[in-house]
Design an enzyme around this catalytic site. Structure first.
Site, PDB file in Angstrom:
ATOM      1  N   HIS A  56      18.739  -2.074  70.591  1.00  0.00           N
ATOM      2  CA  HIS A  56      18.563  -0.834  71.359  1.00  0.00           C
ATOM      3  C   HIS A  56      19.878  -0.443  72.026  1.00  0.00           C
ATOM      4  O   HIS A  56      20.820  -1.237  72.081  1.00  0.00           O
ATOM      5  CB  HIS A  56      17.500  -1.021  72.447  1.00  0.00           C
ATOM      6  N   ASP A 105      21.132   1.224  75.897  1.00  0.00           N
ATOM      7  CA  ASP A 105      20.564   1.394  77.231  1.00  0.00           C
ATOM      8  C   ASP A 105      20.588   2.882  77.594  1.00  0.00           C
ATOM      9  O   ASP A 105      21.595   3.551  77.387  1.00  0.00           O
ATOM     10  CB  ASP A 105      21.374   0.594  78.268  1.00  0.00           C
ATOM     11  N   HIS A 136      22.759  -3.086  71.119  1.00  0.00           N
ATOM     12  CA  HIS A 136      22.842  -4.530  71.335  1.00  0.00           C
ATOM     13  C   HIS A 136      21.451  -5.152  71.258  1.00  0.00           C
ATOM     14  O   HIS A 136      20.444  -4.445  71.228  1.00  0.00           O
ATOM     15  CB  HIS A 136      23.529  -4.842  72.685  1.00  0.00           C
ATOM     16  N   ARG A 155      17.750 -19.231  78.153  1.00  0.00           N
ATOM     17  CA  ARG A 155      18.749 -18.271  78.616  1.00  0.00           C
ATOM     18  C   ARG A 155      18.122 -17.375  79.677  1.00  0.00           C
ATOM     19  O   ARG A 155      16.961 -16.963  79.544  1.00  0.00           O
ATOM     20  CB  ARG A 155      19.219 -17.433  77.422  1.00  0.00           C
TER      21      ARG A 155
END
Ligand code: GA4
Length: 325
Positions: free
Chosen positions: A200, A202, A257, A267
């Site tokens: 996607h 942002d 990204h 993570r």
């Protein structure tokens, strides 16, 4: 008109030497030139010597880890994400799914204080830590936006940072938790490269992401080519959002990204999305519109853009809807 994409030499360079790392303690004019170059070529860079105190980061990280360590029943009390709050696997409202659990907060202190009650046993401490982190990261985002304006030679150097400094700014903060995908079936070890958060861009102006020491973030330089961004807990990853691509008339690229949940370790990323107030109008800055480079996007309010964003899928190219031709 086509949005600029990196040429093969630039692509080779990023593959060989990695994403640009910009040291904010260097000479201001050099820093602003490097930032502009990175935003034009990749829409992405890392900053070091950024001035956000280690203490503030550690405290925020601890609150996040404490929250995700709770039982699923406890965490559900902070959900469902509509779109703010605790969510697991479901992203947005249109069927997107990922190997992620998250906490999505508005950066407004009043909203944080109300939400904290369902997030932490010590809501006052939680709000303090989150507010302190947001303030520090917002200051950093404003500084970066001022450096961009300087490097772009626009008349009003605060024109970009004013959007996110506004008390009514619609900025949000997100904690993403990607549990380790390592499974030990006695002799047989499987590591799956599962998608934590799918491809996607942002929607906002600027994104500042900090993660623990676990890889997973990747940026796309063109369709199908993914470049891993090595984790660096001392740095902030900065990326251009759709609204900044529109404001710069396509000169800066809103980078696509994704995050993979492909590690032995869990993570966690903490992401600040700097957005304008809902009523703010976004249109290409007059200095960046010329007869040779006419306006690529029509003017729109942030509320309008947000509505379009939430009506579409995660990977949709929503900015295309606002093109002039
Ligand atoms: C991507 C960037 C931010 O994380 C976010 C996301 C939002 C959400 O998770 O609710 C969206 C996504 C993001 C873009 C398309 C829509 C909205 C999920 C989704 C499918 C908080 C944002 O602002 O846009």
């Amino acid at each position: 008109m086509v949005v600029p994409s990196p040429n093969p030499i630039q692509r080779e360079r990023i593959r060989n030497i990695g994403v640009p790392i910009i040291d904010l303690s260097r000479k201001r004019s050099q820093v602003s030139d490097l930032i502009v170059k990175a935003c034009e070529e990749y829409g992405f860079f890392k900053v070091i010597n950024h001035g956000v105190s280690k203490d503030i980061i550690t405290r925020m990280e601890k609150e996040g880890l404490d929250f995700f360590a709770k039982s699923s029943l406890e965490k559900q009390k902070a959900g469902p994400p509509n779109p703010l709050g605790y969510g697991i696997k479901n992203i947005g409202f249109n069927g997107d799914i990922g190997e992620v659990e998250y906490l999505l907060l508005h950066t407004n202190p009043l909203s944080i204080s109300q939400r904290s009650k369902s997030i932490s046993k010590d809501p006052i401490k939680f709000s303090c830590v989150v507010n302190e982190y947001i303030e520090a990261v917002r200051d950093l985002a404003c500084e970066i936006l001022d450096l961009m304006a300087e490097g772009l030679w626009v008349h009003d150097k605060s024109v970009l940072s004013n959007f996110i400094r506004d008390v009514d700014s619609d900025s949000v903060m997100r904690l993403n938790h990607y549990p380790s995908t390592f499974k030990d079936y006695s002799k047989d070890c499987h590591i799956n490269n599962r998608i934590g958060f799918g491809e996607h861009s942002d929607p906002q102006i600027l994104t500042l992401l900090r993660s623990n020491d676990v890889d997973g973030l990747q940026i796309s330089l063109e369709d199908g080519v993914w470049v891993p961004v090595p984790a660096d807990p001392a740095a902030f990853c900065v990326n251009v959002g759709d609204a900044l691509q529109a404001l710069t008339n396509g000169r800066f690229v809103s980078v696509r990204h994704r995050a993979l949940a492909n590690s032995y370790k869990t993570r966690m990323s903490m992401i600040y999305f700097g957005a304008p107030p809902l009523h703010s109008r976004i249109s290409p800055l007059p200095e960046l519109v010329t007869p040779q480079k006419p306006s690529l996007y029509r003017s729109f309010t942030w509320a309008e853009y947000k509505k379009a964003t939430y009506s579409l899928r995660l990977s949709d190219r929503r900015l295309d809807l606002f093109k002039t031709r």
